[in-house]
Design an enzyme around this catalytic site. Sequence first.
Site, PDB file in Angstrom:
ATOM      1  N   PHE A 233      34.994  33.960  41.844  1.00 47.06           N
ATOM      2  CA  PHE A 233      35.164  35.414  41.893  1.00 47.06           C
ATOM      3  C   PHE A 233      36.645  35.761  41.878  1.00 47.06           C
ATOM      4  O   PHE A 233      37.509  34.906  42.094  1.00 47.06           O
ATOM      5  CB  PHE A 233      34.473  36.010  43.129  1.00 47.06           C
ATOM      6  CG  PHE A 233      35.123  35.651  44.442  1.00 47.06           C
ATOM      7  CD1 PHE A 233      36.049  36.488  45.040  1.00 47.06           C
ATOM      8  CD2 PHE A 233      34.803  34.454  45.084  1.00 47.06           C
ATOM      9  CE1 PHE A 233      36.653  36.144  46.258  1.00 47.06           C
ATOM     10  CE2 PHE A 233      35.391  34.108  46.288  1.00 47.06           C
ATOM     11  CZ  PHE A 233      36.316  34.955  46.877  1.00 47.06           C
ATOM     12  N   CYS A 234      36.942  37.030  41.632  1.00 45.14           N
ATOM     13  CA  CYS A 234      38.316  37.544  41.671  1.00 45.14           C
ATOM     14  C   CYS A 234      38.223  39.008  42.091  1.00 45.14           C
ATOM     15  O   CYS A 234      37.658  39.305  43.147  1.00 45.14           O
ATOM     16  CB  CYS A 234      39.019  37.338  40.328  1.00 45.14           C
ATOM     17  SG  CYS A 234      38.140  38.008  38.895  1.00 45.14           S
ATOM     18  N   ASN A 235      38.741  39.922  41.296  1.00 43.88           N
ATOM     19  CA  ASN A 235      38.587  41.345  41.590  1.00 43.88           C
ATOM     20  C   ASN A 235      37.545  42.018  40.695  1.00 43.88           C
ATOM     21  O   ASN A 235      36.765  42.828  41.163  1.00 43.88           O
ATOM     22  CB  ASN A 235      39.932  42.069  41.457  1.00 43.88           C
ATOM     23  CG  ASN A 235      40.905  41.706  42.551  1.00 43.88           C
ATOM     24  OD1 ASN A 235      40.608  41.848  43.732  1.00 43.88           O
ATOM     25  ND2 ASN A 235      42.070  41.214  42.176  1.00 43.88           N
TER      26      ASN A 235
END
Length: 280
Positions: A233-235
Amino acid sequence: MTTEFQRPLVDSAWLKGALNRPDLVILDVRTPPSGGFIPGSIHSDYAKAGWRATVDGVPGLLPETAVLEGLIGGMGIGNGDHVVLVASGLSAADMGNATRVYWTFKTLGHDRVSVLDGGFAAWSDAGHPVVTAAATRPAATFTAAPREDLRAPLPVVAAAVAGGSVPLLDSRSAEQFEGKAKSPQARVPGTLPGAVLIENGAFYSAAEKRFLPADAVKALADRAGTGNATITFCNTGHLASVSWFALSEVAGIDGVRLYDGSMSEWTADPARPVKNGPAA
Protein backbone atom coordinates in the site's frame (compact mmCIF):
# COMPACT_ATOMS: atom_id res chain seq x y z
CA MET A 1 1.07 -18.21 -26.66
CA THR A 2 4.69 -18.72 -25.65
CA THR A 3 6.54 -18.28 -22.39
CA GLU A 4 8.28 -15.31 -24.01
CA PHE A 5 5.06 -13.36 -23.55
CA GLN A 6 4.81 -14.27 -19.89
CA ARG A 7 7.87 -12.21 -18.95
CA PRO A 8 7.01 -9.26 -16.72
CA LEU A 9 10.11 -7.32 -17.83
CA VAL A 10 11.58 -6.87 -21.29
CA ASP A 11 14.63 -4.77 -22.07
CA SER A 12 15.10 -2.25 -24.87
CA ALA A 13 17.19 -4.63 -26.99
CA TRP A 14 14.40 -7.24 -26.93
CA LEU A 15 11.80 -4.61 -27.77
CA LYS A 16 13.81 -3.24 -30.70
CA GLY A 17 13.97 -6.74 -32.14
CA ALA A 18 10.22 -7.22 -31.68
CA LEU A 19 8.99 -3.96 -33.26
CA ASN A 20 7.56 -5.66 -36.34
CA ARG A 21 5.63 -8.38 -34.54
CA PRO A 22 1.95 -8.13 -35.55
CA ASP A 23 0.65 -8.92 -32.06
CA LEU A 24 2.89 -6.41 -30.26
CA VAL A 25 1.34 -3.23 -28.86
CA ILE A 26 3.70 -0.71 -27.27
CA LEU A 27 1.63 1.36 -24.86
CA ASP A 28 3.34 4.55 -23.68
CA VAL A 29 1.77 5.68 -20.38
CA ARG A 30 3.97 8.69 -19.60
CA THR A 31 2.47 11.84 -18.05
CA PRO A 32 3.26 13.85 -20.09
CA PRO A 33 5.42 12.29 -22.80
CA SER A 34 8.60 14.12 -23.76
CA GLY A 35 11.53 13.44 -26.05
CA GLY A 36 9.54 11.56 -28.67
CA PHE A 37 8.12 8.05 -28.86
CA ILE A 38 9.24 4.51 -29.55
CA PRO A 39 8.31 3.76 -33.18
CA GLY A 40 4.81 2.35 -33.46
CA SER A 41 3.87 3.07 -29.86
CA ILE A 42 0.47 4.41 -28.89
CA HIS A 43 0.06 6.84 -26.00
CA SER A 44 -2.39 6.89 -23.12
CA ASP A 45 -1.81 9.51 -20.43
CA TYR A 46 -1.75 7.60 -17.15
CA ALA A 47 -3.02 10.57 -15.14
CA LYS A 48 -5.78 11.65 -17.52
CA ALA A 49 -7.02 8.70 -19.57
CA GLY A 50 -9.00 6.93 -16.85
CA TRP A 51 -6.66 4.22 -15.56
CA ARG A 52 -7.66 5.12 -12.00
CA ALA A 53 -10.97 6.29 -10.61
CA THR A 54 -12.19 8.43 -7.72
CA VAL A 55 -15.03 6.68 -5.89
CA ASP A 56 -16.84 8.26 -2.94
CA GLY A 57 -14.04 10.79 -2.63
CA VAL A 58 -11.28 8.15 -2.60
CA PRO A 59 -8.78 8.66 -5.47
CA GLY A 60 -6.72 6.04 -7.24
CA LEU A 61 -9.14 3.11 -7.19
CA LEU A 62 -9.45 0.44 -9.86
CA PRO A 63 -12.19 1.52 -12.30
CA GLU A 64 -15.17 -0.62 -13.17
CA THR A 65 -14.40 -3.50 -15.53
CA ALA A 66 -16.64 -2.17 -18.31
CA VAL A 67 -14.89 1.20 -18.20
CA LEU A 68 -11.48 -0.44 -18.56
CA GLU A 69 -12.70 -2.69 -21.37
CA GLY A 70 -13.80 0.40 -23.26
CA LEU A 71 -10.56 2.25 -22.55
CA ILE A 72 -8.33 -0.63 -23.66
CA GLY A 73 -10.39 -1.68 -26.65
CA GLY A 74 -10.77 1.92 -27.76
CA MET A 75 -6.99 2.18 -28.08
CA GLY A 76 -6.96 -0.81 -30.40
CA ILE A 77 -5.80 -3.46 -27.94
CA GLY A 78 -7.42 -6.89 -28.16
CA ASN A 79 -7.16 -10.02 -26.07
CA GLY A 80 -4.54 -11.56 -28.34
CA ASP A 81 -2.12 -8.66 -28.16
CA HIS A 82 1.11 -8.59 -26.18
CA VAL A 83 1.21 -5.19 -24.49
CA VAL A 84 4.56 -3.64 -23.54
CA LEU A 85 4.16 -0.71 -21.17
CA VAL A 86 6.50 2.27 -21.35
CA ALA A 87 7.02 4.72 -18.48
CA SER A 88 9.60 7.51 -18.25
CA GLY A 89 12.06 5.36 -16.31
CA LEU A 90 13.81 8.16 -14.46
CA SER A 91 12.68 7.01 -11.02
CA ALA A 92 10.67 4.31 -9.30
CA ALA A 93 7.75 6.74 -9.07
CA ASP A 94 7.88 7.18 -12.85
CA MET A 95 7.89 3.42 -13.31
CA GLY A 96 4.71 3.34 -11.25
CA ASN A 97 2.81 4.48 -14.34
CA ALA A 98 3.74 1.22 -16.04
CA THR A 99 3.49 -1.08 -13.02
CA ARG A 100 0.05 0.20 -12.04
CA VAL A 101 -1.27 -0.27 -15.60
CA TYR A 102 0.42 -3.69 -15.70
CA TRP A 103 -1.40 -4.63 -12.48
CA THR A 104 -4.64 -3.38 -14.02
CA PHE A 105 -4.21 -5.61 -17.07
CA LYS A 106 -3.49 -8.57 -14.82
CA THR A 107 -6.62 -7.92 -12.72
CA LEU A 108 -8.55 -8.07 -15.99
CA GLY A 109 -7.11 -11.50 -16.74
CA HIS A 110 -4.74 -10.30 -19.47
CA ASP A 111 -1.38 -12.01 -18.94
CA ARG A 112 0.21 -10.97 -22.24
CA VAL A 113 1.67 -7.82 -20.72
CA SER A 114 5.20 -6.68 -19.91
CA VAL A 115 6.97 -3.57 -18.60
CA LEU A 116 9.89 -2.06 -20.51
CA ASP A 117 12.70 -2.12 -17.95
CA GLY A 118 14.09 1.39 -17.64
CA GLY A 119 11.25 2.82 -19.67
CA PHE A 120 11.73 5.42 -22.38
CA ALA A 121 14.95 6.61 -20.71
CA ALA A 122 16.61 3.22 -21.21
CA TRP A 123 15.38 3.06 -24.81
CA SER A 124 16.74 6.53 -25.56
CA ASP A 125 20.03 5.94 -23.74
CA ALA A 126 20.62 2.85 -25.87
CA GLY A 127 20.44 4.98 -29.02
CA HIS A 128 17.38 3.24 -30.39
CA PRO A 129 15.18 5.12 -32.90
CA VAL A 130 12.67 7.69 -31.74
CA VAL A 131 9.80 9.28 -33.67
CA THR A 132 8.05 12.57 -33.03
CA ALA A 133 4.45 11.37 -32.81
CA ALA A 134 2.58 8.46 -31.28
CA ALA A 135 0.79 5.98 -33.52
CA THR A 136 -2.92 5.15 -33.49
CA ARG A 137 -4.74 1.86 -33.96
CA PRO A 138 -8.30 1.05 -35.02
CA ALA A 139 -10.60 0.18 -32.15
CA ALA A 140 -10.67 -3.43 -31.06
CA THR A 141 -12.71 -5.60 -28.74
CA PHE A 142 -11.17 -6.30 -25.36
CA THR A 143 -13.07 -8.65 -23.07
CA ALA A 144 -11.94 -8.95 -19.47
CA ALA A 145 -11.84 -12.09 -17.35
CA PRO A 146 -11.55 -10.38 -13.94
CA ARG A 147 -9.59 -12.00 -11.14
CA GLU A 148 -9.84 -11.05 -7.49
CA ASP A 149 -6.59 -12.44 -6.10
CA LEU A 150 -4.34 -9.50 -7.00
CA ARG A 151 -6.33 -6.78 -5.26
CA ALA A 152 -6.82 -6.24 -1.54
CA PRO A 153 -10.12 -4.37 -1.00
CA LEU A 154 -10.85 -2.54 2.24
CA PRO A 155 -12.49 -5.48 4.11
CA VAL A 156 -9.48 -7.70 3.38
CA VAL A 157 -7.10 -5.01 4.63
CA ALA A 158 -9.20 -4.42 7.74
CA ALA A 159 -9.08 -8.14 8.51
CA ALA A 160 -5.31 -8.16 7.97
CA VAL A 161 -4.84 -5.25 10.36
CA ALA A 162 -7.07 -6.89 12.97
CA GLY A 163 -5.50 -10.33 12.59
CA GLY A 164 -1.89 -9.25 12.57
CA SER A 165 -0.65 -12.25 10.60
CA VAL A 166 -0.71 -10.90 7.03
CA PRO A 167 2.38 -8.88 6.03
CA LEU A 168 1.55 -5.25 5.28
CA LEU A 169 4.14 -3.36 3.25
CA ASP A 170 4.19 0.44 3.24
CA SER A 171 5.79 1.60 0.00
CA ARG A 172 5.99 5.31 0.81
CA SER A 173 8.82 7.38 2.28
CA ALA A 174 10.21 6.80 5.76
CA GLU A 175 8.88 10.22 6.78
CA GLN A 176 5.33 9.28 5.87
CA PHE A 177 5.66 5.83 7.42
CA GLU A 178 6.86 7.42 10.68
CA GLY A 179 4.08 10.00 10.66
CA LYS A 180 6.47 12.93 10.19
CA ALA A 181 4.99 13.87 6.82
CA LYS A 182 1.64 13.40 5.13
CA SER A 183 0.33 13.20 1.60
CA PRO A 184 -2.61 15.49 0.77
CA GLN A 185 -4.60 12.35 -0.08
CA ALA A 186 -4.40 11.04 3.49
CA ARG A 187 -6.59 12.61 6.18
CA VAL A 188 -3.98 12.12 8.91
CA PRO A 189 -0.32 11.04 8.98
CA GLY A 190 0.79 7.54 9.93
CA THR A 191 0.63 4.03 8.57
CA LEU A 192 -1.35 0.82 8.93
CA PRO A 193 -0.87 -0.88 12.30
CA GLY A 194 1.57 -3.76 11.91
CA ALA A 195 3.03 -2.48 8.64
CA VAL A 196 6.71 -2.61 7.73
CA LEU A 197 8.51 -0.22 5.41
CA ILE A 198 10.35 -0.75 2.15
CA GLU A 199 10.44 2.50 0.20
CA ASN A 200 9.41 1.89 -3.40
CA GLY A 201 12.68 3.35 -4.67
CA ALA A 202 14.56 0.44 -3.14
CA PHE A 203 13.25 -1.86 -5.87
CA TYR A 204 14.40 0.22 -8.85
CA SER A 205 17.79 1.70 -9.71
CA ALA A 206 17.30 5.12 -11.28
CA ALA A 207 21.02 5.32 -12.06
CA GLU A 208 21.07 1.98 -13.90
CA LYS A 209 17.51 2.35 -15.17
CA ARG A 210 16.44 -1.15 -14.23
CA PHE A 211 14.57 -3.11 -11.59
CA LEU A 212 16.58 -5.05 -9.06
CA PRO A 213 17.02 -8.73 -9.95
CA ALA A 214 14.84 -11.32 -8.27
CA ASP A 215 17.36 -12.37 -5.65
CA ALA A 216 17.91 -8.78 -4.51
CA VAL A 217 14.16 -8.20 -4.27
CA LYS A 218 13.75 -11.38 -2.22
CA ALA A 219 16.56 -10.27 0.08
CA LEU A 220 14.84 -6.93 0.71
CA ALA A 221 11.57 -8.70 1.44
CA ASP A 222 13.22 -11.18 3.79
CA ARG A 223 14.95 -8.43 5.77
CA ALA A 224 11.67 -6.58 6.15
CA GLY A 225 9.79 -9.70 7.21
CA THR A 226 7.46 -9.78 4.23
CA GLY A 227 6.76 -12.82 2.11
CA ASN A 228 3.83 -14.75 0.70
CA ALA A 229 0.43 -13.03 0.78
CA THR A 230 1.91 -9.56 1.42
CA ILE A 231 -0.39 -6.57 0.89
CA THR A 232 1.37 -3.50 -0.52
CA PHE A 233 0.00 0.00 0.00
CA CYS A 234 0.94 3.68 -0.24
CA ASN A 235 -1.38 6.70 -0.45
CA THR A 236 -3.35 6.02 -3.65
CA GLY A 237 -2.05 2.68 -4.94
CA HIS A 238 0.56 4.14 -7.31
CA LEU A 239 3.88 3.68 -5.51
CA ALA A 240 2.57 0.43 -4.03
CA SER A 241 2.26 -0.95 -7.55
CA VAL A 242 6.05 -0.71 -7.90
CA SER A 243 6.47 -2.81 -4.77
CA TRP A 244 3.74 -5.22 -5.85
CA PHE A 245 5.40 -5.65 -9.24
CA ALA A 246 8.85 -6.24 -7.75
CA LEU A 247 7.63 -8.76 -5.18
CA SER A 248 5.01 -10.59 -7.24
CA GLU A 249 6.29 -10.40 -10.79
CA VAL A 250 10.06 -9.95 -10.57
CA ALA A 251 10.72 -12.09 -7.48
CA GLY A 252 7.79 -14.46 -7.97
CA ILE A 253 6.56 -14.24 -4.37
CA ASP A 254 3.15 -15.89 -4.07
CA GLY A 255 -0.11 -14.18 -3.22
CA VAL A 256 1.04 -10.55 -3.19
CA ARG A 257 -1.88 -8.12 -3.40
CA LEU A 258 -2.19 -4.39 -3.94
CA TYR A 259 -4.41 -2.20 -1.77
CA ASP A 260 -5.41 0.44 -4.29
CA GLY A 261 -7.40 2.45 -1.74
CA SER A 262 -4.30 2.72 0.46
CA MET A 263 -4.01 5.44 3.12
CA SER A 264 -6.40 7.78 1.32
CA GLU A 265 -9.22 5.29 1.83
CA TRP A 266 -8.05 3.91 5.17
CA THR A 267 -7.75 7.27 6.91
CA ALA A 268 -11.05 8.60 5.53
CA ASP A 269 -12.81 6.96 8.48
CA PRO A 270 -11.51 8.32 11.81
CA ALA A 271 -12.51 5.06 13.50
CA ARG A 272 -9.83 3.08 11.67
CA PRO A 273 -6.58 2.75 13.62
CA VAL A 274 -3.40 4.43 12.44
CA LYS A 275 0.10 3.80 13.73
CA ASN A 276 2.54 6.71 14.18
CA GLY A 277 -0.30 9.11 13.61
CA PRO A 278 -2.01 11.64 15.89
CA ALA A 279 -2.53 10.69 19.48
CA ALA A 280 -5.88 9.10 20.22
